[in-house]
Design a protein around this motif. Structure first.
Motif, PDB file in Angstrom:
ATOM      1  N   GLY A  41      -6.011  19.718 -10.575  1.00  0.00           N
ATOM      2  CA  GLY A  41      -5.010  19.835  -9.529  1.00  0.00           C
ATOM      3  C   GLY A  41      -4.018  18.691  -9.605  1.00  0.00           C
ATOM      4  O   GLY A  41      -4.395  17.537  -9.835  1.00  0.00           O
ATOM      5  N   ALA A  42      -2.747  19.015  -9.404  1.00  0.00           N
ATOM      6  CA  ALA A  42      -1.686  18.028  -9.609  1.00  0.00           C
ATOM      7  C   ALA A  42      -1.840  16.786  -8.736  1.00  0.00           C
ATOM      8  O   ALA A  42      -1.490  15.681  -9.144  1.00  0.00           O
ATOM      9  CB  ALA A  42      -0.323  18.685  -9.353  1.00  0.00           C
ATOM     10  N   PHE A  43      -2.377  16.951  -7.534  1.00  0.00           N
ATOM     11  CA  PHE A  43      -2.451  15.830  -6.592  1.00  0.00           C
ATOM     12  C   PHE A  43      -3.873  15.302  -6.424  1.00  0.00           C
ATOM     13  O   PHE A  43      -4.187  14.666  -5.415  1.00  0.00           O
ATOM     14  CB  PHE A  43      -1.879  16.260  -5.239  1.00  0.00           C
ATOM     15  N   HIS A  44      -4.711  15.545  -7.433  1.00  0.00           N
ATOM     16  CA  HIS A  44      -6.106  15.099  -7.348  1.00  0.00           C
ATOM     17  C   HIS A  44      -6.201  13.593  -7.153  1.00  0.00           C
ATOM     18  O   HIS A  44      -6.897  13.107  -6.241  1.00  0.00           O
ATOM     19  CB  HIS A  44      -6.861  15.521  -8.612  1.00  0.00           C
ATOM     20  N   TYR A  45      -5.535  12.820  -8.010  1.00  0.00           N
ATOM     21  CA  TYR A  45      -5.647  11.365  -7.947  1.00  0.00           C
ATOM     22  C   TYR A  45      -4.948  10.795  -6.715  1.00  0.00           C
ATOM     23  O   TYR A  45      -5.387   9.783  -6.168  1.00  0.00           O
ATOM     24  CB  TYR A  45      -5.091  10.735  -9.221  1.00  0.00           C
ATOM     25  N   LEU A  46      -3.880  11.442  -6.284  1.00  0.00           N
ATOM     26  CA  LEU A  46      -3.213  10.998  -5.067  1.00  0.00           C
ATOM     27  C   LEU A  46      -4.121  11.213  -3.855  1.00  0.00           C
ATOM     28  O   LEU A  46      -4.257  10.315  -3.001  1.00  0.00           O
ATOM     29  CB  LEU A  46      -1.898  11.751  -4.876  1.00  0.00           C
ATOM     30  N   ALA A  75       0.830  -1.208   0.000  1.00  0.00           N
ATOM     31  CA  ALA A  75       0.000   0.000   0.000  1.00  0.00           C
ATOM     32  C   ALA A  75       0.865   1.260   0.000  1.00  0.00           C
ATOM     33  O   ALA A  75       0.551   2.244  -0.690  1.00  0.00           O
ATOM     34  CB  ALA A  75      -0.932  -0.007   1.211  1.00  0.00           C
ATOM     35  N   SER A  76       1.958   1.248   0.739  1.00  0.00           N
ATOM     36  CA  SER A  76       2.862   2.410   0.775  1.00  0.00           C
ATOM     37  C   SER A  76       3.517   2.628  -0.583  1.00  0.00           C
ATOM     38  O   SER A  76       3.619   3.773  -1.061  1.00  0.00           O
ATOM     39  CB  SER A  76       3.931   2.189   1.848  1.00  0.00           C
ATOM     40  N   LEU A  77       3.949   1.528  -1.198  1.00  0.00           N
ATOM     41  CA  LEU A  77       4.525   1.635  -2.535  1.00  0.00           C
ATOM     42  C   LEU A  77       3.487   2.151  -3.518  1.00  0.00           C
ATOM     43  O   LEU A  77       3.801   2.959  -4.414  1.00  0.00           O
ATOM     44  CB  LEU A  77       5.048   0.267  -2.978  1.00  0.00           C
ATOM     45  N   GLY A  78       2.227   1.729  -3.339  1.00  0.00           N
ATOM     46  CA  GLY A  78       1.157   2.206  -4.203  1.00  0.00           C
ATOM     47  C   GLY A  78       0.931   3.698  -4.071  1.00  0.00           C
ATOM     48  O   GLY A  78       0.719   4.392  -5.067  1.00  0.00           O
ATOM     49  N   VAL A  79       0.991   4.210  -2.858  1.00  0.00           N
ATOM     50  CA  VAL A  79       0.811   5.654  -2.651  1.00  0.00           C
ATOM     51  C   VAL A  79       1.899   6.433  -3.394  1.00  0.00           C
ATOM     52  O   VAL A  79       1.616   7.433  -4.075  1.00  0.00           O
ATOM     53  CB  VAL A  79       0.845   5.982  -1.140  1.00  0.00           C
ATOM     54  N   VAL A  80       3.130   5.969  -3.280  1.00  0.00           N
ATOM     55  CA  VAL A  80       4.241   6.649  -3.947  1.00  0.00           C
ATOM     56  C   VAL A  80       4.060   6.631  -5.468  1.00  0.00           C
ATOM     57  O   VAL A  80       4.215   7.654  -6.147  1.00  0.00           O
ATOM     58  CB  VAL A  80       5.582   5.988  -3.558  1.00  0.00           C
ATOM     59  N   MET A  81       3.690   5.456  -6.003  1.00  0.00           N
ATOM     60  CA  MET A  81       3.592   5.327  -7.459  1.00  0.00           C
ATOM     61  C   MET A  81       2.357   6.035  -8.016  1.00  0.00           C
ATOM     62  O   MET A  81       2.408   6.578  -9.121  1.00  0.00           O
ATOM     63  CB  MET A  81       3.580   3.855  -7.852  1.00  0.00           C
ATOM     64  N   VAL A  82       1.249   6.035  -7.278  1.00  0.00           N
ATOM     65  CA  VAL A  82       0.079   6.789  -7.736  1.00  0.00           C
ATOM     66  C   VAL A  82       0.406   8.272  -7.779  1.00  0.00           C
ATOM     67  O   VAL A  82       0.059   8.980  -8.740  1.00  0.00           O
ATOM     68  CB  VAL A  82      -1.140   6.523  -6.824  1.00  0.00           C
ATOM     69  N   GLY A  83       1.104   8.761  -6.751  1.00  0.00           N
ATOM     70  CA  GLY A  83       1.507  10.164  -6.752  1.00  0.00           C
ATOM     71  C   GLY A  83       2.407  10.494  -7.927  1.00  0.00           C
ATOM     72  O   GLY A  83       2.244  11.534  -8.579  1.00  0.00           O
ATOM     73  N   SER A  84       3.350   9.606  -8.237  1.00  0.00           N
ATOM     74  CA  SER A  84       4.292   9.859  -9.322  1.00  0.00           C
ATOM     75  C   SER A  84       3.641   9.767 -10.697  1.00  0.00           C
ATOM     76  O   SER A  84       3.914  10.580 -11.585  1.00  0.00           O
ATOM     77  CB  SER A  84       5.457   8.861  -9.233  1.00  0.00           C
ATOM     78  N   SER A  85       2.759   8.762 -10.867  1.00  0.00           N
ATOM     79  CA  SER A  85       2.233   8.479 -12.210  1.00  0.00           C
ATOM     80  C   SER A  85       1.019   9.319 -12.588  1.00  0.00           C
ATOM     81  O   SER A  85       0.660   9.369 -13.769  1.00  0.00           O
ATOM     82  CB  SER A  85       1.865   6.993 -12.314  1.00  0.00           C
TER      83      SER A  85
END
Length: 402
Positions: free
Chosen positions: A55-60, A34-44
């Motif tokens: 907004g840049a962080f909408h999906y995150l 789940a932590s890795l998912g948060v990082v990758m969702v934010g990046s991708s």
């Protein structure tokens, strides 16, 4: 509390103060994914969100919200007695059927990209199949306990649960959702086999339904294109093979250790669904082979612990708990396998997310709930062990002083 006597028979006894422990390795593996998912969702998802002007962080932020809701669902499942689930398995199956039918209801069902897979819950959408997968696992676990002799000894005993699953799969195909229908049937077949069904009975059913499966796979042009384009995506890299070619470019650019977190080029509007179905390709580009290996190890730990917990439950004659553990492990393992295979170009595109890593709403919540159910099984298995040890200790004769 049900305990095992030394002879292996179930015996109703209660040991005051007997408590269990949740499986730590299972929880740590799930938290790491789940932590890795948060990082990758934010990046991708930043480029996609900016392109949609939300907004840049909408999906995150959306992913974190659903992850929080999923944590709540996991805590509820982890506190819910398995005996309650077993008693209410049939009503839950009825609820699952209603959820699948609601997607066709006017004003409730929502059509997105030509498919009716969502129901509207206020401002949020919910994909019914995500809950249905857990419900089917719970019901089938109950069925395998109640009809164990029939399943292990007769063809009809095997046909009945598979027939029920086939009805649910038919509702999924009507949406249409071929990927989820295939996954559901694969999980059910795996559970029936683990429940002791004879291989010859499963082989007879396999031979009987193969023509139907072939017809379903090739009856729609889009399914045929999905099944064939992955064999040579470069034959049509700008149309049918576009998603896969872009994913393979991302994987190739990552090499051993990636281009660095946030450095993916393919996520910049080249790779469709970069934060959902093809998030592993972005991970491969940014973290390289090492990142993919990390994902594989974490899933192996999560699913392996699930099967270990299930085997321990079998040793205690807690068959419902064991089948729940096997079913959830199969569901998570097969979905992860398909998603990884699609991203690496070894399986046709199915539209399945990578559990706990891909961005999503209902998928994230129900995956967390499924892991909560696995954690509950581990707790009750541990509790039964502790209760048995306490019972044995109480029966030890007092030492006689000289």
């Amino acid at each position: 509390m049900l305990l095992l006597t030394p002879a292996g028979d179930l015996q109703a006894q209660r040991i005051d103060g007997a408590r269990g422990r949740y499986d730590l390795a299972l929880i740590l593996a799930a938290c790491a994914l789940a932590s890795l998912g948060v990082v990758m969702v934010g990046s991708s998802s930043i480029a996609v969100a900016e392109g949609q002007h939300v907004g840049a962080f909408h999906y995150l932020q959306r992913h974190l919200m659903f992850l929080g809701l999923g944590l709540g669902a996991a805590l509820v499942m982890a506190r819910l007695e398995l005996a309650w689930l077993q008693r209410h398995a049939l009503p839950l199956l009825g609820l699952g059927a209603v959820l699948l039918l609601l997607v066709f209801a006017p004003m409730i069902g929502v059509r997105i990209n030509g498919a009716r897979r969502w129901i509207r819950l206020g401002p949020l959408g919910f994909q019914s199949v995500e809950a249905v997968k857990i419900i089917v696992v719970v019901y089938l676990s109950s069925y395998l306990v109640r009809h164990r002799d029939d399943v292990q000894g007769t063809l009809l005993g095997v046909i009945k649960p598979i027939g029920i699953a086939a009805l649910f799969a038919a509702l999924l195909l009507a949406q249409p959702d071929f990927g989820s229908a295939t996954l559901l049937m694969a999980v059910v077949l795996g559970m029936v086999w683990l429940g002791g069904a004879r291989l010859r009975d499963l082989a007879i059913l396999g031979v009987a339904v193969t023509p139907l499966l072939a017809w379903l796979a090739f009856s729609q042009d889009y399914r045929v294109k999905r099944l064939t384009s992955f064999l040579d995506p470069w034959a049509d890299p700008f149309k049918d093979g576009f998603q896969l070619t872009q994913a393979l470019i991302a994987v190739g650019r990552g090499e051993w250790f990636g281009v660095g977190l946030g450095g993916s080029v393919q996520k910049l509007f080249y790779l469709p669904e970069a934060h959902t179905d093809f998030i592993l390709a972005v991970l491969a580009e940014e973290l390289g082979f090492a990142g993919i290996l990390l994902v594989l190890v974490l899933f192996a730990c999560l699913i392996g612990r699930g099967f270990v917990i299930g085997m321990r439950a079998l040793e205690q004659n807690r068959h419902f708990a064991a089948y729940c553990a096997f079913g959830i492990s199969l569901m998570l393992g097969l979905q992860a396998l398909v998603s990884i295979g699609v991203n690496l170009g070894v399986l046709p595109t199915k539209g399945l997310t990578l559990p706990l890593i891909s961005s999503g709403g209902s998928s994230v919540m129900m995956t967390c709930a499924a892991i909560g159910l696995l954690a509950r099984v581990s707790y009750e298995v541990s509790r039964a062990d502790n209760a048995m040890m306490a019972l044995v200790a109480q029966r030890q004769p007092l030492a006689v002083r000289p």
